[in-house]
Design an enzyme around this catalytic site. Structure first.
Site, PDB file in Angstrom:
ATOM      1  N   HIS A 477       0.823  -1.215   0.000  1.00 35.11           N
ATOM      2  CA  HIS A 477       0.000   0.000   0.000  1.00 35.11           C
ATOM      3  C   HIS A 477       0.857   1.266   0.000  1.00 35.11           C
ATOM      4  O   HIS A 477       0.360   2.334  -0.339  1.00 35.11           O
ATOM      5  CB  HIS A 477      -1.022  -0.026   1.148  1.00 35.11           C
ATOM      6  CG  HIS A 477      -0.466   0.247   2.507  1.00 35.11           C
ATOM      7  ND1 HIS A 477      -0.222  -0.747   3.424  1.00 35.11           N
ATOM      8  CD2 HIS A 477      -0.114   1.397   3.100  1.00 35.11           C
ATOM      9  CE1 HIS A 477       0.255  -0.210   4.535  1.00 35.11           C
ATOM     10  NE2 HIS A 477       0.339   1.089   4.362  1.00 35.11           N
ATOM     11  N   ASP A 528      -0.662  -7.604   1.186  1.00 30.85           N
ATOM     12  CA  ASP A 528      -0.055  -6.262   1.266  1.00 30.85           C
ATOM     13  C   ASP A 528       1.468  -6.387   1.412  1.00 30.85           C
ATOM     14  O   ASP A 528       2.019  -6.164   2.489  1.00 30.85           O
ATOM     15  CB  ASP A 528      -0.659  -5.515   2.473  1.00 30.85           C
ATOM     16  CG  ASP A 528      -0.306  -4.043   2.465  1.00 30.85           C
ATOM     17  OD1 ASP A 528       0.302  -3.582   1.495  1.00 30.85           O
ATOM     18  OD2 ASP A 528      -0.665  -3.359   3.445  1.00 30.85           O
ATOM     19  N   GLY A 622       3.060   5.951   9.515  1.00 26.98           N
ATOM     20  CA  GLY A 622       4.499   6.136   9.291  1.00 26.98           C
ATOM     21  C   GLY A 622       5.279   4.868   9.565  1.00 26.98           C
ATOM     22  O   GLY A 622       6.415   4.732   9.146  1.00 26.98           O
ATOM     23  N   SER A 624       4.056   1.983   8.545  1.00 23.07           N
ATOM     24  CA  SER A 624       3.647   1.104   7.449  1.00 23.07           C
ATOM     25  C   SER A 624       4.839   0.499   6.738  1.00 23.07           C
ATOM     26  O   SER A 624       5.797   1.195   6.422  1.00 23.07           O
ATOM     27  CB  SER A 624       2.840   1.901   6.424  1.00 23.07           C
ATOM     28  OG  SER A 624       1.504   1.918   6.790  1.00 23.07           O
ATOM     29  N   GLY A 625       4.759  -0.781   6.457  1.00 19.79           N
ATOM     30  CA  GLY A 625       5.828  -1.461   5.720  1.00 19.79           C
ATOM     31  C   GLY A 625       6.987  -1.871   6.602  1.00 19.79           C
ATOM     32  O   GLY A 625       7.852  -2.628   6.186  1.00 19.79           O
TER      33      GLY A 625
END
Ligand SMILES: [Ca+2]
Ligand SMILES: [Ca+2]
Ligand SMILES: [Ca+2]
Length: 675
Positions: A477, A528, A622, A624-625
């Site tokens: 995403h 994702d 922030g 994310s990933g």
């Protein structure tokens, strides 16, 4: 009574203009009041007479062609405002086509091959963003019932689209999007001899498997596709499995046209549909041979299809696994994850995600299996720990095919596989520097050496996890937006601790490739996961300032309750700003069942939940990933997840949701090892 017949002529007007020779082609529709059945035969004298009469009429009116005839091709009547291109295509290698004219909002190409040939059009999108549209027809007239496909630019997942016609004509119409970009695409075309429709016969043996493809794969299948595959089965106990990627077959009523491919299998008519999941059609009760027919029922086509066929034993179709009937896939049984859409793989389980003692069906945690302490009544949990056992979803598979009962034997510094493959490629998951862990929430230098900061123009956007010297795993995403899909906009920072200050140990790398999982769904956040290939192996890995986290094999056990860590520069509270100092948070893995209680069926098998019922500790914007890592008793850290989504941050009863890496390890390996 009023009858009409349609007479089609190829009529061309050649006009000499200063530099450009233009050629127009038109359909003529003639209404004939004196229709007789003779006229429907092209070779009848009546038809030939009528045709000659029409030709004479046309030659007399040639000078006024675009005034007299209301043709369907607007470029003829309106050639001052539209752009028109005609191209004869005879080459068997791609020939570049002239692009549209600047300042014209649309253009039409007529491509013609020699009789007996068919055309392949190559569309290449050249810009990262545009909203232009290209529509391709399997005929001279751009009419809906001869539509092959309509593609919107600039398609990020398919930079190049290859489309085929069924015959010698193809029409391409371009319509500019909202903005006028210079050269958003390039077109080229080539001609192929029309392929016959040979049937393929496969004589299958007990272990037979292979791949079938639509003609011209991976190009779009042509509008006249008709594939017939015949399978001769080795015995009546065997079934045939047809595995598709991102395509499934559904029963369809006869009055419903299949727009993405029609399949006739064992007298059943099925329609193919593109989906974001794998699918397997299983054929049982076969006679000694069975035929599979795929046809494009309408002119509309789609990307070329590839399917794997294999033989399975009808009495045991999924050895050691569960056959999920809605999608035909073999899925892990009683591992605590509902892999089957109907959840039946996790129903009626004696032990869920635990080892079952064969003596009394007592359930024992996996970490107690082969730990040298008897837990089952007759110590069966400690037997056969050093030999190969029957393979299941819970047994680690060595490179030589041996399966091990000992859980998580990979990279634990003990050789377990006969070929020692469990200890190969283990340069991961350890910190180079013994960091002074100060507790609290701020990370210290070298504590999380796999942590990456993914930045765009100096701003931290997402986290990532180094999984080899040249690859970073993150969330799909983060890259889904048009502007963020381009590798050139990203900068990767490794060995970083403070966002606003560079340190001598950090390394800056550029991104060479971005791979999003092909099943990533922007709405559900399923699959994702993204992989970034750096433009070169990171030096910091050699110096130890950056280290990859270990990639867990699919059988790696991550038990609910396990304490793991999530790290990132995300906000420290919901709606807050990014942190300047790398933060760490300890979270406990949560069973899928508990997570479904929070989020319902938005939780898929590719998701892993972690956190606390009381809330408080969680990942946030922030992060994310970024990595969720769990430490094995050997001291090595494994990447269990990447931060994906959640309701708010740290809210009670809502856990953080991570992409479950063990369900995607195979994909990661495939991408990393592909040339
Ligand atoms: Ca399962
Ligand atoms: Ca034990
Ligand atoms: Ca080992």
């Amino acid at each position: 009574m009023f009858f009409s017949f349609f007479y089609v002529t190829e009529y061309r007007v050649w006009t000499l203009e200063p530099r450009v020779q233009q050629q127009y082609t038109a359909y003529l529709t003639i209404l004939n009041r004196n229709f007789s059945t003779d006229l429907s035969f092209h070779n009848s004298p009546t038809f030939k007479n009528e045709a000659k009469h029409v030709q004479n009429t046309v030659s007399r009116t040639r000078g006024f062609l675009w005034i007299l005839f209301h043709t369907k091709i607007y470029s003829i009547s309106d050639h001052e405002t539209y752009c028109y291109r005609y191209q004869k295509v005879v080459s068997s290698s791609p020939v570049a086509l002239r692009g549209p004219e600047t300042f014209r909002p649309s253009c039409l190409w007529h491509l013609q091959a020699d009789p007996g040939y068919q055309l392949e059009l190559h569309i290449e999108w050249l810009l990262p963003e545009c909203r232009d549209r290209l529509v391709v027809y399997d005929s001279l007239t751009p009419s809906d019932h001869r539509l092959i496909t309509s593609v919107y630019g600039c398609s990020r997942h398919e930079d190049v689209v290859r489309v085929l016609s069924s015959g010698e004509w193809m029409t391409v119409v371009w319509k500019q999007g909202l903005y006028n970009y210079k050269d958003p695409f390039s077109l080229s075309a080539q001609a192929w001899t029309q392929q016959g429709k040979p049937g393929t016969v496969k004589h299958l043996t007990e272990r037979a498997q292979g791949t079938l493809r639509t003609p011209f794969f991976p190009s779009f299948f042509p509008p006249n596709t008709n594939c017939t595959w015949t399978f001769v089965m080795p015995s009546a106990e065997m079934g045939l499995a047809l595995e598709f990627e991102g395509y499934e077959l559904r029963r369809a009523s006869y009055n419903h046209a299949c727009t993405q491919g029609q399949w006739i299998i064992q007298n059943r008519r099925l329609c193919g549909t593109r989906v974001l999941q794998p699918y397997c059609e299983r054929l049982l009760l076969l006679t000694n041979s069975t035929t599979v027919v795929m046809t494009s029922e309408v002119s509309l086509t789609g990307p070329g299809l590839q399917l794997r066929y294999s033989i399975f034993n009808i009495s045991d179709p999924c050895p050691g696994q569960f056959l999920c009937t809605p999608n035909g896939l073999c899925v892990p049984l009683c591992d605590g994850i509902k892999d089957c859409p109907n959840g039946l793989d996790e129903r009626n389980c004696v032990c869920v995600a635990q080892y079952k003692c064969p003596e009394d069906s007592q359930c024992v945690d996996y970490y107690k299996v082969c730990d040298q302490y008897p837990d089952c009544p007759e110590a069966s949990d400690e037997m056969n720990c050093t030999d190969g056992v029957e393979c299941t979803d819970m047994t680690y598979i060595c490179s030589d095919g041996t399966c091990l009962k000992k859980p998580n034997p990979e990279c634990d510094s003990v050789t377990d596989c006969p070929d020692a493959s469990d200890e190969n490629q283990c340069d991961c998951g350890l910190r180079q520097f013994s960091s002074r862990i100060v507790g609290g929430t701020e990370a210290s230098e070298g504590e999380w050496p796999w942590q990456a900061s993914l930045q765009v123009r100096g701003t931290h956007i997402c986290g990532g996890a180094l999984i080899s010297s040249q690859w970073v795993a993150s969330a799909a995403h983060c890259f889904y937006d048009d502007r963020l899909y381009s590798p050139s906009v990203w900068t990767v920072y490794l060995g970083k601790l403070l966002l606003n200050r560079s340190s001598p140990t950090e390394e800056v790398a550029r991104v060479q490739q971005i791979h999003l999982h092909q099943y990533y769904d922007d709405e559900s956040h399923d699959y994702d996961l993204a992989l970034l290939k750096l433009d070169r192996p990171a030096y910091a890995v050699l110096t130890g300032h950056a280290r990859p986290a270990c990639l867990p094999p699919p059988t790696h056990q991550l038990e609910p309750g396990l304490l793991c860590w999530v790290t990132g520069w995300g906000a420290q509270q919901e709606g807050g700003k990014a942190s300047n100092m790398l933060q760490k948070v300890d979270v406990r893995l949560v069973s899928e069942e508990a997570c479904i209680r929070s989020y319902g069926y938005r939780v898929t098998p590719r998701m892993l939940c972690a956190g606390y019922r009381s809330g408080g500790k969680d990942a946030c914007q922030g992060d994310s990933g970024g990595p969720l890592v769990c430490q094995e008793p050997s001291g090595r850290w494994f990447l269990a997840g990447v931060v994906s989504w959640g309701a708010g941050c740290g809210r009670p009863d809502f856990y953080g949701v991570y992409t479950r890496i063990t369900r995607l390890t195979e994909w990661i390996k495939k991408v990393i090892n592909s040339p």
